[in-house]
Structure formats: structure tokens, C-alpha cells
Scaffold this motif. Structure first.
Motif, PDB file in Angstrom:
ATOM      1  N   LYS A 322     -19.542  -7.132  17.348  1.00 50.70           N
ATOM      2  CA  LYS A 322     -20.169  -6.044  16.582  1.00 50.70           C
ATOM      3  C   LYS A 322     -19.135  -4.981  16.200  1.00 50.70           C
ATOM      4  CE  LYS A 322     -24.051  -2.805  16.779  1.00 50.70           C
ATOM      5  NZ  LYS A 322     -25.117  -2.237  17.636  1.00 50.70           N
ATOM      6  N   GLN A 323     -18.263  -4.642  17.135  1.00 50.94           N
ATOM      7  CA  GLN A 323     -17.213  -3.662  16.886  1.00 50.94           C
ATOM      8  C   GLN A 323     -16.253  -4.138  15.797  1.00 50.94           C
ATOM      9  OE1 GLN A 323     -14.918  -1.504  20.223  1.00 50.94           O
ATOM     10  NE2 GLN A 323     -13.636  -3.256  19.741  1.00 50.94           N
ATOM     11  N   ALA A 324     -15.889  -5.425  15.860  1.00 54.85           N
ATOM     12  CA  ALA A 324     -14.929  -5.961  14.892  1.00 54.85           C
ATOM     13  C   ALA A 324     -15.487  -5.989  13.478  1.00 54.85           C
ATOM     14  CB  ALA A 324     -14.509  -7.372  15.309  1.00 54.85           C
ATOM     15  N   LEU A 325     -16.811  -6.114  13.359  1.00 58.44           N
ATOM     16  CA  LEU A 325     -17.424  -6.228  12.040  1.00 58.44           C
ATOM     17  C   LEU A 325     -17.889  -4.884  11.491  1.00 58.44           C
ATOM     18  CD1 LEU A 325     -19.401  -9.560  12.548  1.00 58.44           C
ATOM     19  CD2 LEU A 325     -17.077  -9.215  11.687  1.00 58.44           C
ATOM     20  N   ALA A 326     -17.443  -3.821  12.133  1.00 57.02           N
ATOM     21  CA  ALA A 326     -17.769  -2.467  11.650  1.00 57.02           C
ATOM     22  C   ALA A 326     -17.366  -2.235  10.192  1.00 57.02           C
ATOM     23  CB  ALA A 326     -17.127  -1.419  12.556  1.00 57.02           C
ATOM     24  N   PRO A 327     -16.235  -2.807   9.698  1.00 55.83           N
ATOM     25  CA  PRO A 327     -15.884  -2.590   8.289  1.00 55.83           C
ATOM     26  C   PRO A 327     -16.942  -3.068   7.294  1.00 55.83           C
ATOM     27  CG  PRO A 327     -13.987  -3.455   9.487  1.00 55.83           C
ATOM     28  CD  PRO A 327     -15.158  -3.532  10.412  1.00 55.83           C
ATOM     29  N   LEU A 328     -17.882  -3.916   7.749  1.00 61.10           N
ATOM     30  CA  LEU A 328     -18.932  -4.415   6.860  1.00 61.10           C
ATOM     31  C   LEU A 328     -20.119  -3.454   6.772  1.00 61.10           C
ATOM     32  CD1 LEU A 328     -18.896  -8.202   7.781  1.00 61.10           C
ATOM     33  CD2 LEU A 328     -17.807  -7.077   5.839  1.00 61.10           C
ATOM     34  N   GLY A 329     -20.067  -2.368   7.516  1.00 62.50           N
ATOM     35  CA  GLY A 329     -21.088  -1.345   7.376  1.00 62.50           C
ATOM     36  C   GLY A 329     -22.148  -1.356   8.462  1.00 62.50           C
ATOM     37  N   GLU A 330     -22.843  -0.228   8.601  1.00 69.37           N
ATOM     38  CA  GLU A 330     -23.858  -0.082   9.640  1.00 69.37           C
ATOM     39  C   GLU A 330     -25.037  -1.013   9.433  1.00 69.37           C
ATOM     40  OE1 GLU A 330     -24.995   3.991   9.989  1.00 69.37           O
ATOM     41  OE2 GLU A 330     -22.979   4.688  10.571  1.00 69.37           O
ATOM     42  N   ASP A 331     -25.374  -1.311   8.170  1.00 68.21           N
ATOM     43  CA  ASP A 331     -26.513  -2.190   7.932  1.00 68.21           C
ATOM     44  C   ASP A 331     -26.212  -3.610   8.411  1.00 68.21           C
ATOM     45  OD1 ASP A 331     -24.587  -2.471   5.939  1.00 68.21           O
ATOM     46  OD2 ASP A 331     -26.030  -2.868   4.335  1.00 68.21           O
ATOM     47  N   TYR A 332     -24.969  -4.054   8.233  1.00 70.00           N
ATOM     48  CA  TYR A 332     -24.580  -5.383   8.711  1.00 70.00           C
ATOM     49  C   TYR A 332     -24.616  -5.414  10.244  1.00 70.00           C
ATOM     50  CZ  TYR A 332     -22.071  -9.875   8.729  1.00 70.00           C
ATOM     51  OH  TYR A 332     -21.729 -11.189   8.898  1.00 70.00           O
ATOM     52  N   GLN A 333     -24.113  -4.358  10.866  1.00 66.81           N
ATOM     53  CA  GLN A 333     -24.130  -4.282  12.333  1.00 66.81           C
ATOM     54  C   GLN A 333     -25.560  -4.239  12.873  1.00 66.81           C
ATOM     55  OE1 GLN A 333     -21.362  -0.848  12.740  1.00 66.81           O
ATOM     56  NE2 GLN A 333     -20.249  -2.179  14.143  1.00 66.81           N
ATOM     57  N   ALA A 334     -26.442  -3.565  12.151  1.00 63.54           N
ATOM     58  CA  ALA A 334     -27.845  -3.494  12.578  1.00 63.54           C
ATOM     59  C   ALA A 334     -28.495  -4.872  12.541  1.00 63.54           C
ATOM     60  CB  ALA A 334     -28.616  -2.519  11.684  1.00 63.54           C
ATOM     61  N   LEU A 335     -28.151  -5.667  11.539  1.00 67.05           N
ATOM     62  CA  LEU A 335     -28.680  -7.038  11.458  1.00 67.05           C
ATOM     63  C   LEU A 335     -28.148  -7.893  12.607  1.00 67.05           C
ATOM     64  CD1 LEU A 335     -28.574  -7.924   7.662  1.00 67.05           C
ATOM     65  CD2 LEU A 335     -30.585  -7.874   9.132  1.00 67.05           C
ATOM     66  N   LEU A 336     -26.872  -7.715  12.924  1.00 63.40           N
ATOM     67  CA  LEU A 336     -26.303  -8.413  14.080  1.00 63.40           C
ATOM     68  C   LEU A 336     -27.097  -8.081  15.338  1.00 63.40           C
ATOM     69  CD1 LEU A 336     -22.407  -8.029  13.983  1.00 63.40           C
ATOM     70  CD2 LEU A 336     -23.672 -10.174  14.047  1.00 63.40           C
ATOM     71  N   GLN A 337     -27.349  -6.801  15.527  1.00 60.88           N
ATOM     72  CA  GLN A 337     -28.065  -6.363  16.727  1.00 60.88           C
ATOM     73  C   GLN A 337     -29.484  -6.919  16.745  1.00 60.88           C
ATOM     74  OE1 GLN A 337     -26.303  -4.513  19.103  1.00 60.88           O
ATOM     75  NE2 GLN A 337     -28.011  -5.244  20.341  1.00 60.88           N
ATOM     76  N   GLU A 338     -30.104  -7.002  15.578  1.00 59.00           N
ATOM     77  CA  GLU A 338     -31.445  -7.579  15.496  1.00 59.00           C
ATOM     78  C   GLU A 338     -31.436  -9.032  15.986  1.00 59.00           C
ATOM     79  OE1 GLU A 338     -34.696  -8.788  12.077  1.00 59.00           O
ATOM     80  OE2 GLU A 338     -33.405  -7.053  11.706  1.00 59.00           O
ATOM     81  N   GLY A 339     -30.412  -9.756  15.567  1.00 56.21           N
ATOM     82  CA  GLY A 339     -30.282 -11.140  16.007  1.00 56.21           C
ATOM     83  C   GLY A 339     -30.043 -11.247  17.500  1.00 56.21           C
ATOM     84  N   PHE A 340     -29.213 -10.338  18.028  1.00 59.46           N
ATOM     85  CA  PHE A 340     -28.914 -10.340  19.461  1.00 59.46           C
ATOM     86  C   PHE A 340     -30.162 -10.009  20.291  1.00 59.46           C
ATOM     87  CE2 PHE A 340     -24.284  -8.869  18.471  1.00 59.46           C
ATOM     88  CZ  PHE A 340     -23.943 -10.166  18.123  1.00 59.46           C
ATOM     89  N   ASP A 341     -30.962  -9.071  19.792  1.00 62.36           N
ATOM     90  CA  ASP A 341     -32.098  -8.562  20.562  1.00 62.36           C
ATOM     91  C   ASP A 341     -33.345  -9.431  20.462  1.00 62.36           C
ATOM     92  OD1 ASP A 341     -30.508  -6.426  21.279  1.00 62.36           O
ATOM     93  OD2 ASP A 341     -31.364  -5.044  19.798  1.00 62.36           O
ATOM     94  N   ASN A 342     -33.442 -10.220  19.411  1.00 63.40           N
ATOM     95  CA  ASN A 342     -34.712 -10.902  19.125  1.00 63.40           C
ATOM     96  C   ASN A 342     -34.628 -12.426  19.203  1.00 63.40           C
ATOM     97  OD1 ASN A 342     -36.633  -8.646  18.387  1.00 63.40           O
ATOM     98  ND2 ASN A 342     -34.900  -8.175  17.058  1.00 63.40           N
ATOM     99  N   ARG A 343     -33.716 -12.891  20.052  1.00 62.94           N
ATOM    100  CA  ARG A 343     -33.646 -14.314  20.410  1.00 62.94           C
ATOM    101  C   ARG A 343     -33.452 -15.237  19.204  1.00 62.94           C
ATOM    102  NH1 ARG A 343     -38.632 -15.766  23.683  1.00 62.94           N
ATOM    103  NH2 ARG A 343     -37.624 -17.817  23.639  1.00 62.94           N
ATOM    104  N   TRP A 344     -32.494 -14.870  18.364  1.00 64.21           N
ATOM    105  CA  TRP A 344     -32.069 -15.788  17.313  1.00 64.21           C
ATOM    106  C   TRP A 344     -31.157 -16.878  17.903  1.00 64.21           C
ATOM    107  CZ3 TRP A 344     -30.244 -12.717  12.350  1.00 64.21           C
ATOM    108  CH2 TRP A 344     -31.288 -11.889  11.891  1.00 64.21           C
ATOM    109  N   ILE A 345     -30.616 -16.630  19.102  1.00 58.86           N
ATOM    110  CA  ILE A 345     -29.515 -17.448  19.623  1.00 58.86           C
ATOM    111  C   ILE A 345     -29.933 -18.221  20.867  1.00 58.86           C
ATOM    112  CG2 ILE A 345     -27.112 -17.408  20.396  1.00 58.86           C
ATOM    113  CD1 ILE A 345     -26.874 -14.616  19.089  1.00 58.86           C
ATOM    114  N   ASP A 346     -29.604 -19.513  20.893  1.00 64.86           N
ATOM    115  CA  ASP A 346     -29.736 -20.325  22.103  1.00 64.86           C
ATOM    116  C   ASP A 346     -28.352 -20.378  22.741  1.00 64.86           C
ATOM    117  OD1 ASP A 346     -32.090 -22.089  23.181  1.00 64.86           O
ATOM    118  OD2 ASP A 346     -30.248 -23.209  23.598  1.00 64.86           O
ATOM    119  N   ILE A 347     -28.179 -19.704  23.872  1.00 64.94           N
ATOM    120  CA  ILE A 347     -26.838 -19.296  24.305  1.00 64.94           C
ATOM    121  C   ILE A 347     -26.098 -20.337  25.135  1.00 64.94           C
ATOM    122  CG2 ILE A 347     -25.519 -17.506  25.499  1.00 64.94           C
ATOM    123  CD1 ILE A 347     -27.999 -15.642  25.012  1.00 64.94           C
TER     124      ILE A 347
END
Length: 601
Positions: A322-347
Motif C-alpha cells: 500500500k505504501q509503495a503504491l502511494a504515487p497512484l493516489g489515495e483512491d487507488y490505495q482505498a481500493l487496495l484496502q477494500e480488497g484487504f478488508d473484505n476477503r478478496w484474497i485467499d491467502i
């Protein structure tokens, strides 16, 4: 760990696709009904705009529903491939896919039978048809290559037979081939499989690497006549279908499916060959850093430098990405966080789970990511890579209708590789550990080598072999080996010992059974490096242009989508720029080597 022992919060939430399997079965029945209804529409398109709209609406709804069924069944299967229930469900969706191809095979030929002027007027005058304008234009663009409905239906049926070479190879490679036990430098016996081979090639134990290399290719050599027949059969079927559809050859047909000029393929090979001296420097540095008198093909994948011992928890990995992708903007980081928080990933890994990693999903819900996370730095890069795919899909799905949401393979690796480039730049900027810094540079150089150079070598091999078949020639095991070994020597240079076993590498590459596919890894990588370089330089407007690209789906030709970011893949410049980045990192690692050598002297 068994699947049922996984903590729920570490698994993907497939309930977002289907809350239960009763709903899945109901949709499967609905799709069957829709396919029957669609078949009845054959022959009606000449009845006017209303009939065309009805057919296109049902076609779109049917494909969207099929995608949802197919993704759900296969992702359930990937959770535990030994689960018989989901094996059956996955197999049933394969049958659905074949039926869909047959049921819809009449649509394009019938559209092409319509008068083009009348069709254009209907689209211009009927608001409901506007959304299909690009879809129809893509069909008309291929008019010279689409046959009458009866012939297309016949070719669609023959398409199942055409899969035989690929199926034979897959069965041989995944089920039948076995390898002898090998020993490491301590004399300990090791089991060799297609899966363990890669880990052995990355081992610091050179005896293990050598034994694995010789044993693996020794087995492929034994079956080289069988595998050359499969390769030749696949090239023959590709040539047959291309020429039946009035293409000059299989390359032209494969590239035309994405509206890619043949010159893009040829330009990639020509530009890479011009920059082979940079690859030769990399090979020479690898030899020096590994301290070897001779560099062999079994020395290609082991890290050139010491690998950091550090492990990263998944929570740490998420923050790093998330930190590394900061240059893509807060909206992109927010989408990342949404994926992290809402079980998009089988880890995490479990028994029977599909190996590797991917991003997938169905239109109308969020994307999903499959991982087998173990905490290495490589796993952190994999997270960044797959979330790049996922957010590309998210942007396209939220900006395009279903028919235009899926992006073409030509641009599929751009977002994922762009994320990796931003990640390594951020890690290098923050790293104060010289061991970690050397490892990071080594990692990225190896990414370049494996993607830009190796995939281009594969692409040239395909071009040469398919050209022989197109001109009526036959491919034999000896001929394929000679061609491959010659290319290997050319791409790796004189500092590399091109061991005779490497001549058989063509025999184990699954992607060769999807002809003219692999070049897109190299072009996509080059485009991603060009875009990430612009982002890191802070080029004005580039982030907004990049998000336009991410949102484009297939609503434009892939070449034009990349031009939104001022990247023209029909020119040599993006490939040259990517290789300039490769050379920049190579220069830094060469300086590190020279400094260490001078200090030791």
C-alpha cells in the motif's frame, strides 16, 4: 493444513458470487434455457433493429451469466482440487463452455450477412443499439475472415478436435511424466517433480541444481519424438484454422484477435536482438557474482547475491504494498484496502489447493486473488502483482458494460508489472541494508531477464517453427532441438555454457500450445516499465492517464489504450526505454561488484 482448517478471514468470500449452491444450480438451469432461446434466434437478424437488439441483449446476458458460473465452479475447485464435488462442478462448466461456443457460432456470420449501410443506420438511429457499436465494428473489421454460418459451426465443432495436441501435452506433462530421484551435495536423495524443479534451480546447492537439470531434461529427451509430434500437430491445427479463416498464417490470426499489427511482434524481436549485448553483460556479471569459472544453464535461476532471511507477515506485506503504491493516489490505495478488508484474497496454502497465484473474477462483483503466501519478499511482490491485476479489473468493470469490461491479454500484464516496478523503487529508496538492496536489484534484473529476454526468445522460436509449418514443412524433434539450442546460444552469449540438455526446453513449455501468446509478456512488461517510469518521474497528468487506461477494458484497441499513457508499442521506444532501466540497475550491481572486489584486493 486441510481446507476446512483454514481460518475464514484468510479465505476469499465466494459467497459474494453465490450465497449458496442452490442459487448456482438455478442459474445453471437459467443459462440452459437462455441457450435454447438463443439458438431459436438464428436466422432472425435480417428482421430489423429490434431483432438485432434482442439477440445482442441475450448474447450479453448469457455470456455474463456463464462467466459467473464458470468462475465460481473453478475457484471452488481451486480451493481443494481433490474435492470430487467441485471437480464435477468444474467439469460441468467446461461442458457449458463448449455448448456456448456451438450455440453462439452463428451470430458473427449472420451479422456479416447484413448490409453494412443498413446496420450503421440502425445503430445510429436506435438508442438501445448504441452500446453495441464497438462490438459490431469489431465483427465487421474481421469480415474477410468469417465464413458462412454452416462452415463456422463446423469449425467450432472441429475446434474440440484441435485441442488434442494441447490435451496430450497437458496429460503427459501433468500426469504421466516421472523423474528419477536425485542427490544434493550431501548425497541426500531428493524427489524431482515439475513443481520442485524450480525450487531446486533457485537453490545455492550447485550439485542439486546440476542433477535436477540433467535429470529433468533427460526425461524430456526420452519422449522428444512424442512431444515433437504434439508440438507439430498443434502448429498444424493453428495453421489450418488460420488459413481456413483467410489469414496468411497462424501469427497473423493470433495477433489480429487483439488488433495487433504483425510489425509489433517483429519489432519486439528486432529491438531485443539489437540490445543483446546488455544481456551478455548480465550473464558475465552473474558468472562473477556466483564465483564460477563456467556458467551453465543450471546457474540461471539461483540468486546472484545473498538472499535476506527476513520474513514478512501478511499484515506487513499489505502495508508495504500500500505504501509503495502511494504515487497512484489515495483512491487507488482505498481500493487496495477494500480488497484487504473484505476477503478478496485467499491467502495461505492448504492440501489440494491450486499452486501459484492469480487474479480472477466475474463481472458484477469484486475481483478475487488466489495466493499461496509463505512470507518471503517474493511473496510480497506477488501480492503487489496480483492486486495490480485485480484493480485493473475493478476499474474496467466499473467503467464499461460487460462486453467491453474484459481487457485483452496484450495489456493484461501492464498493471501488475507497473505495481512491481513501483514496489521495487520504493523498497530501494527506503532500504539501508546493503544485502537487501543487492537482492532487490538482483530480483528485478532476473524479472527483466525472464520476461523481456526469455519470452522474446520463446517468441522467436514460435515465429521460426510456425513459419516452417506455414510453408508446408515438417517439424521433427532433431529440428526443434537444433533451432532452440541455436537461439539459446544467441540470447545468452559466449559467457554461458549452453548445455546440450537445454535443447529440449521447448518440449516442456505449456504456453507453446497457445501459439503467439508469450510475446505479450515482453511487450506488456516493456509498456509497464515505461508507464511506471513516467509515474516515478512525476510526469504531469500521467496518473490520470493511467487510470483512464485501467478503465478502458476492451473499449479500444490495446495499442490505442496504451497510447492514452503516451506509450506506443508499435515503435521501438518503449522497449528501448525498458532496457535502459535494465541497464541502469545492471550498472549499479556492476559497481557493487567492482567495489567489493577492490576492497578484497
Amino acid at each position: 493444513m486441510k481446507r476446512q482448517e483454514q481460518r475464514v478471514e484468510n479465505t476469499w468470500r465466494l459467497e459474494d458470487l453465490y450465497e449458496n449452491e442452490v442459487l448456482f444450480s438455478q442459474d445453471a438451469e437459467k443459462l440452459d434455457t437462455w441457450m435454447e432461446q438463443f439458438a431459436e434466434l438464428q436466422g432472425t437478424l435480417q428482421d430489423g433493429a429490434e431483432a438485432l437488439e434482442k439477440a445482442l441483449n441475450l448474447y450479453e446476458e448469457m455470456n455474463q451469466l456463464f462467466e459467473k458460473l464458470y468462475v465460481y465452479a473453478n475457484q471452488r475447485n481451486h480451493e481443494d482440487t481433490a474435492n470430487a464435488k467441485y471437480q464435477k462442478m468444474s467439469g460441468e462448466t467446461q461442458i457449458m463452455a463448449a455448448k456456448m461456443n456451438q450455440v453462439t457460432s452463428w451470430l458473427e456470420p449472420e451479422i456479416l450477412m447484413l448490409d453494412e449501410g443498413t446496420l450503421k443506420n440502425e445503430v445510429d438511429q436506435v438508442p438501445e443499439l448504441k452500446k453495441y457499436d464497438w462490438f459490431l465494428k469489431q465483427i465487421i473489421r474481421k469480415k474477410a475472415h468469417i465464413l458462412d454460418p454452416e462452415k463456422e459451426e463446423l469449425l467450432a465443432k472441429a475446434g474440440e478436435l484441435a485441442q488434442t495436441p494441447s490435451n496430450v501435452f497437458a496429460m503427459f506433462n501433468n500426469a504421466d511424466i516421472t523423474f528419477p530421484e536425485i542427490t544434493d551435495e550431501e548425497g541426500e536423495k531428493k524427489k524431482l517433480t515439475v513443481g520442485t524443479y524450480i525450487s531446486y534451480m533457485e537453490s545455492r546447492d550447485r550439485t542439486l541444481r546440476k542433477h535436477a537439470f540433467k535429470a529433468l531434461y533427460g526425461e524430456y529427451r526420452q519422449y522428444s519424438n512424442t512431444l515433437s509430434a504434439a508440438y507439430y500437430g498443434n502448429a498444424k491445427q493453428a495453421d489450418f484454422f488460420a488459413k481456413e479463416h483467410r489469414y496468411a498464417n497462424a501469427m497473423e490470426e493470433a495477433l489480429d484477435s487483439n488488433s495487433i499489427p504483425v510489425e509489433v511482434y517483429q519489432n519486439l524481436i528486432a529491438t531485443m536482438k539489437k540490445r543483446l549485448p546488455v544481456m551478455y553483460r548480465y550473464v558475465a556479471l552473474r558468472k562473477k557474482l556466483l564465483g564460477l569459472e563456467e556458467l551453465h544453464m543450471y546457474d540461471v535461476y539461483v540468486p546472484m547475491v545473498e538472499t535476506p532471511e527476513k520474513k514478512y507477515s501478511f499484515e506487513e506485506a499489505k502495508e508495504i504494498v500500500k505504501q509503495a503504491l502511494a504515487p497512484l493516489g489515495e483512491d487507488y490505495q482505498a481500493l487496495l484496502q477494500e480488497g484487504f478488508d473484505n476477503r478478496w484474497i485467499d491467502i495461505y496454502e492448504n492440501e489440494g489447493k491450486r499452486t501459484g497465484a492469480y487474479s480472477w473474477g466475474a463481472y458484477g462483483t469484486h475481483p478475487y486473488v488466489l495466493l499461496n503466501y509463505h512470507g518471503s519478499l517474493n511473496d510480497v511482490f506477488t501480492l503487489a502483482h496480483e492486486m495490480g491485476h485485480a484493480l485493473h479489473s475493478w476499474h474496467s468493470d466499473h467503467s464499461q458494460t460487460y462486453l467491453y469490461a474484459g481487457y485483452k491479454i496484450f495489456v493484461a500484464e501492464v498493471a501488475s508489472t507497473c505495481n512491481e516496478a513501483l514496489l521495487i523503487s520504493d523498497l530501494l529508496k527506503r532500504s539501508s541494508d546493503p544485502v537487501e538492496r543487492k537482492y532487490l536489484i538482483n530480483y528485478f534484473l532476473d524479472q527483466f531477464k525472464g520476461t523481456m529476454y526469455r519470452q522474446t526468445m520463446f517468441a522467436e522460436f514460435e515465429m521460426l517453427t510456425h513459419d516452417i509449418v506455414s510453408k508446408g514443412g515438417v517439424l521433427t524433434a532433431d529440428q526443434l532441438c537444433e533451432l532452440y539450442l541455436t537461439l539459446n546460444k544467441k540470447y545468452f552469449g559466449e559467457e554461458m555454457i549452453s548445455d546440450p540438455e537445454i535443447a529440449y526446453e521447448w518440449a516442456r513449455i505449456p504456453h507453446f500450445y497457445t501459439p503467439f501468446y508469450v510475446y505479450q509478456y515482453a511487450t506488456g512488461f516493456a509498456a509497464a516499465i515505461a508507464i511506471s517510469s513516467k509515474i516515478l518521474k512525476g510526469e504531469e497528468g500521467i496518473v490520470e492517464k493511467y487510470k483512464q487506461f485501467l478503465s478502458g477494458g476492451s473499449s479500444m484497441d490495446p495499442i490505442d489504450l496504451l497510447k492514452l499513457c503516451d506509450v506506443d508499442m508499435s515503435a521501438a521506444q518503449p522497449i528501448e526505454e525498458a532496457l535502459d532501466v535494465f541497464e541502469k540497475y545492471l550498472n549499479e550491481l556492476e559497481k557493487v561488484y567492482k567495489t567489493c572486489k577492490d576492497d578484497n584486493d
